[in-house]
Design a protein around this motif. Structure first.
Motif, PDB file in Angstrom:
ATOM      1  N   GLN A  39      -8.063   2.102  -2.228  1.00 60.69           N
ATOM      2  CA  GLN A  39      -7.198   3.285  -2.190  1.00 60.69           C
ATOM      3  C   GLN A  39      -7.200   3.994  -3.542  1.00 60.69           C
ATOM      4  O   GLN A  39      -7.264   5.228  -3.613  1.00 60.69           O
ATOM      5  CB  GLN A  39      -5.768   2.876  -1.814  1.00 60.69           C
ATOM      6  N   LEU A  40      -7.156   3.226  -4.612  1.00 59.74           N
ATOM      7  CA  LEU A  40      -7.150   3.837  -5.940  1.00 59.74           C
ATOM      8  C   LEU A  40      -8.500   4.467  -6.270  1.00 59.74           C
ATOM      9  O   LEU A  40      -8.571   5.442  -7.030  1.00 59.74           O
ATOM     10  CB  LEU A  40      -6.754   2.808  -6.993  1.00 59.74           C
ATOM     11  N   GLN A  41      -9.577   3.943  -5.698  1.00 55.82           N
ATOM     12  CA  GLN A  41     -10.868   4.607  -5.854  1.00 55.82           C
ATOM     13  C   GLN A  41     -10.861   5.972  -5.171  1.00 55.82           C
ATOM     14  O   GLN A  41     -11.485   6.919  -5.654  1.00 55.82           O
ATOM     15  CB  GLN A  41     -11.984   3.731  -5.282  1.00 55.82           C
ATOM     16  N   HIS A  42     -10.149   6.080  -4.067  1.00 52.74           N
ATOM     17  CA  HIS A  42     -10.017   7.388  -3.410  1.00 52.74           C
ATOM     18  C   HIS A  42      -9.229   8.358  -4.291  1.00 52.74           C
ATOM     19  O   HIS A  42      -9.499   9.566  -4.292  1.00 52.74           O
ATOM     20  CB  HIS A  42      -9.376   7.243  -2.039  1.00 52.74           C
ATOM     21  N   SER A  43      -8.270   7.835  -5.038  1.00 57.43           N
ATOM     22  CA  SER A  43      -7.570   8.694  -5.999  1.00 57.43           C
ATOM     23  C   SER A  43      -8.546   9.255  -7.015  1.00 57.43           C
ATOM     24  O   SER A  43      -8.509  10.448  -7.353  1.00 57.43           O
ATOM     25  CB  SER A  43      -6.469   7.890  -6.709  1.00 57.43           C
ATOM     26  N   ARG A  44      -9.442   8.388  -7.517  1.00 56.16           N
ATOM     27  CA  ARG A  44     -10.434   8.846  -8.480  1.00 56.16           C
ATOM     28  C   ARG A  44     -11.400   9.852  -7.852  1.00 56.16           C
ATOM     29  O   ARG A  44     -11.808  10.824  -8.476  1.00 56.16           O
ATOM     30  CB  ARG A  44     -11.220   7.646  -9.022  1.00 56.16           C
ATOM     31  N   ARG A  45     -11.781   9.610  -6.598  1.00 52.41           N
ATOM     32  CA  ARG A  45     -12.666  10.540  -5.899  1.00 52.41           C
ATOM     33  C   ARG A  45     -12.037  11.926  -5.828  1.00 52.41           C
ATOM     34  O   ARG A  45     -12.708  12.947  -6.089  1.00 52.41           O
ATOM     35  CB  ARG A  45     -12.946  10.022  -4.485  1.00 52.41           C
ATOM     36  N   ILE A  46     -10.761  11.987  -5.496  1.00 48.98           N
ATOM     37  CA  ILE A  46     -10.076  13.283  -5.401  1.00 48.98           C
ATOM     38  C   ILE A  46     -10.032  13.958  -6.763  1.00 48.98           C
ATOM     39  O   ILE A  46     -10.314  15.157  -6.901  1.00 48.98           O
ATOM     40  CB  ILE A  46      -8.661  13.089  -4.836  1.00 48.98           C
ATOM     41  N   SER A  52       0.768  -1.224   0.000  1.00 46.31           N
ATOM     42  CA  SER A  52       0.000   0.000   0.000  1.00 46.31           C
ATOM     43  C   SER A  52       0.796   1.270   0.000  1.00 46.31           C
ATOM     44  O   SER A  52       1.954   1.303  -0.219  1.00 46.31           O
ATOM     45  CB  SER A  52      -0.947  -0.034   1.165  1.00 46.31           C
ATOM     46  N   ALA A  53       0.215   2.290   0.286  1.00 44.83           N
ATOM     47  CA  ALA A  53       0.273   3.634  -0.109  1.00 44.83           C
ATOM     48  C   ALA A  53       0.654   4.655   0.895  1.00 44.83           C
ATOM     49  O   ALA A  53       0.815   4.369   2.020  1.00 44.83           O
ATOM     50  CB  ALA A  53      -1.113   3.963  -0.537  1.00 44.83           C
ATOM     51  N   ALA A  54       0.608   5.926   0.459  1.00 43.30           N
ATOM     52  CA  ALA A  54       0.726   7.112   1.257  1.00 43.30           C
ATOM     53  C   ALA A  54       1.152   6.782   2.660  1.00 43.30           C
ATOM     54  O   ALA A  54       0.594   5.889   3.248  1.00 43.30           O
ATOM     55  CB  ALA A  54      -0.596   7.830   1.310  1.00 43.30           C
ATOM     56  N   GLY A  60      -1.328   4.737  -2.699  1.00 41.01           N
ATOM     57  CA  GLY A  60      -2.532   5.133  -1.977  1.00 41.01           C
ATOM     58  C   GLY A  60      -3.453   5.911  -2.883  1.00 41.01           C
ATOM     59  O   GLY A  60      -3.781   5.493  -3.993  1.00 41.01           O
ATOM     60  N   ALA A  61      -3.868   7.085  -2.433  1.00 43.91           N
ATOM     61  CA  ALA A  61      -4.753   7.936  -3.216  1.00 43.91           C
ATOM     62  C   ALA A  61      -3.989   8.841  -4.173  1.00 43.91           C
ATOM     63  O   ALA A  61      -4.532   9.820  -4.683  1.00 43.91           O
ATOM     64  CB  ALA A  61      -5.639   8.769  -2.294  1.00 43.91           C
ATOM     65  N   ALA A  62      -2.732   8.541  -4.419  1.00 38.36           N
ATOM     66  CA  ALA A  62      -1.907   9.195  -5.449  1.00 38.36           C
ATOM     67  C   ALA A  62      -1.648  10.669  -5.174  1.00 38.36           C
ATOM     68  O   ALA A  62      -1.480  11.454  -6.102  1.00 38.36           O
ATOM     69  CB  ALA A  62      -2.539   9.016  -6.830  1.00 38.36           C
ATOM     70  N   GLN A  63      -1.563  11.040  -3.915  1.00 32.50           N
ATOM     71  CA  GLN A  63      -1.273  12.440  -3.598  1.00 32.50           C
ATOM     72  C   GLN A  63       0.081  12.866  -4.161  1.00 32.50           C
ATOM     73  O   GLN A  63       0.215  13.969  -4.716  1.00 32.50           O
ATOM     74  CB  GLN A  63      -1.303  12.655  -2.077  1.00 32.50           C
ATOM     75  N   TRP A  75      -6.198  -5.837   3.863  1.00 36.27           N
ATOM     76  CA  TRP A  75      -6.147  -4.858   4.960  1.00 36.27           C
ATOM     77  C   TRP A  75      -6.423  -3.457   4.436  1.00 36.27           C
ATOM     78  O   TRP A  75      -7.208  -2.706   5.013  1.00 36.27           O
ATOM     79  CB  TRP A  75      -4.783  -4.913   5.652  1.00 36.27           C
ATOM     80  N   TRP A  76      -5.785  -3.111   3.325  1.00 36.52           N
ATOM     81  CA  TRP A  76      -5.954  -1.755   2.805  1.00 36.52           C
ATOM     82  C   TRP A  76      -7.326  -1.542   2.195  1.00 36.52           C
ATOM     83  O   TRP A  76      -7.883  -0.447   2.273  1.00 36.52           O
ATOM     84  CB  TRP A  76      -4.838  -1.426   1.814  1.00 36.52           C
TER      85      TRP A  76
END
Length: 326
Positions: free
Chosen positions: A157-164, A42-44, A133-136, A83-84
């Motif tokens: 997490q990648l869906q959160h990137s799309r949301r942003i 995972s991410a961020a 993560g959300a690709a910040q 988990w993520w």
């Protein structure tokens, strides 16, 4: 096309976020057929559980046992993905303000790439963010003229990137769900690769991960990644005075595992010493350029898990490795 998933296992029900407007540059994943199963760590910056050595025989809040035991590549990958997916919403809600939508920060100490310049010039470069993560971080890179691709194990997490991206009305960052140890890209696809607390701590075979990163980098390409400072594994992961006394051997590389009643891992994190990391990089064909240990800023009072002003001013919390492909 929305999120490119390089995997053979079905996705769980994630109460889907809107991804209909997302466009992914499919040319960046031309080598996807190289792997039959790809799930990335995972991410961020994930720093909640690093070096939680004081809980070896304890209980986690969700009822899972916390132990130190071996966990192979497959078990580690499955645990990280699930988990993520389960915790991405809570993670983004709790840490979204610190991470921002387009901030590139390397660590809980708040060292930003805008100040550190560890990647060097990014304009016009093809950059792979591993464990995004959300690709910040990728969003920050894109704003400076780079062509980033964000890769993560967690579909949520990648869906959160799309949301942003949709909320900002911005061009979506290209995202790929895949395994950092089996990257679905052609050789020499990227100029730079980076990871802020993503992928590396959760991978059982980081020597293989380093070789994969080298493979997809062009000659002279830079690979920069941050992880929990290895010395923290000797200390309880507590922000107060109890986190200042070494309780475990720094040289114990046994993974930290949270497992359910059946003994199946639900979360896995792997420890390597500083020397281990250097040997992995050199063995993969990298040259170590720098090792950065960010100091705790005098004005920073915010805690993040075991990261706190008290501990941060006495022992390092983050190690950032800066390497170049030979």
């Amino acid at each position: 096309m929305g999120i490119v998933t390089v995997a053979t296992t079905p996705q769980s029900d994630l109460h889907d976020l809107d991804t209909s407007a997302a466009q992914v540059e499919s040319a960046q994943v031309e080598a996807a057929a190289r792997t039959s199963s790809a799930h990335v760590e995972s991410a961020a910056p994930h720093v909640e559980s690093a070096a939680r050595v004081e809980e070896e025989d304890g209980e986690e809040e969700d009822g899972d046992d916390a132990v130190r035991r071996e966990a192979d590549t497959g078990e580690s990958s499955r645990a990280s993905r699930h988990w993520w997916d389960r915790n991405a919403d809570e993670y983004q809600d709790e840490h979204g303000e610190f991470l921002g939508d387009d901030r590139f920060t390397w660590c809980p100490e708040g060292l930003d790439e805008a100040d550190a310049h560890l990647l060097g010039e990014v304009g016009g470069k093809d950059i792979l963010e591993i464990g995004s993560g959300a690709a910040q971080c990728s969003r920050w890179l894109a704003a400076r003229g780079a062509r980033p691709v964000a890769l993560d194990i967690s579909y949520r997490q990648l869906q959160h990137s799309r949301r942003i991206d949709l909320g900002r009305g911005a061009t979506p960052v290209p995202v790929v769900q895949a395994d950092a140890a089996v990257l679905p890209f052609a050789d020499a696809s990227f100029d730079l690769a980076c990871s802020a607390y993503g992928a590396v701590p959760f991978s059982a075979d980081t020597a293989a991960l380093m070789r994969e990163v080298r493979r997809v980098l062009r000659p002279g390409g830079r690979w920069v990644f941050s992880v929990t400072h290895p010395i923290r594994w000797a200390f309880p992961d507590e922000p107060g005075v109890e986190g200042l006394t070494a309780m475990s051997s720094y040289f114990d590389r046994t993974p930290y595992v949270e497992q359910d009643e059946q003994g199946h891992a639900t979360y896995v994190e792997h420890h390597r010493t500083l020397g281990d990391r250097v040997r992995e990089l050199v063995g993969a064909g990298f040259r170590l350029v720098d090792l950065v240990e960010p100091e705790w800023p005098a004005a920073l009072e915010q805690e993040w898990g075991g990261w706190s002003p008290l501990r941060g001013r006495l022992i390092p919390g983050t190690a950032i490795f800066v390497a170049e492909r030979g």
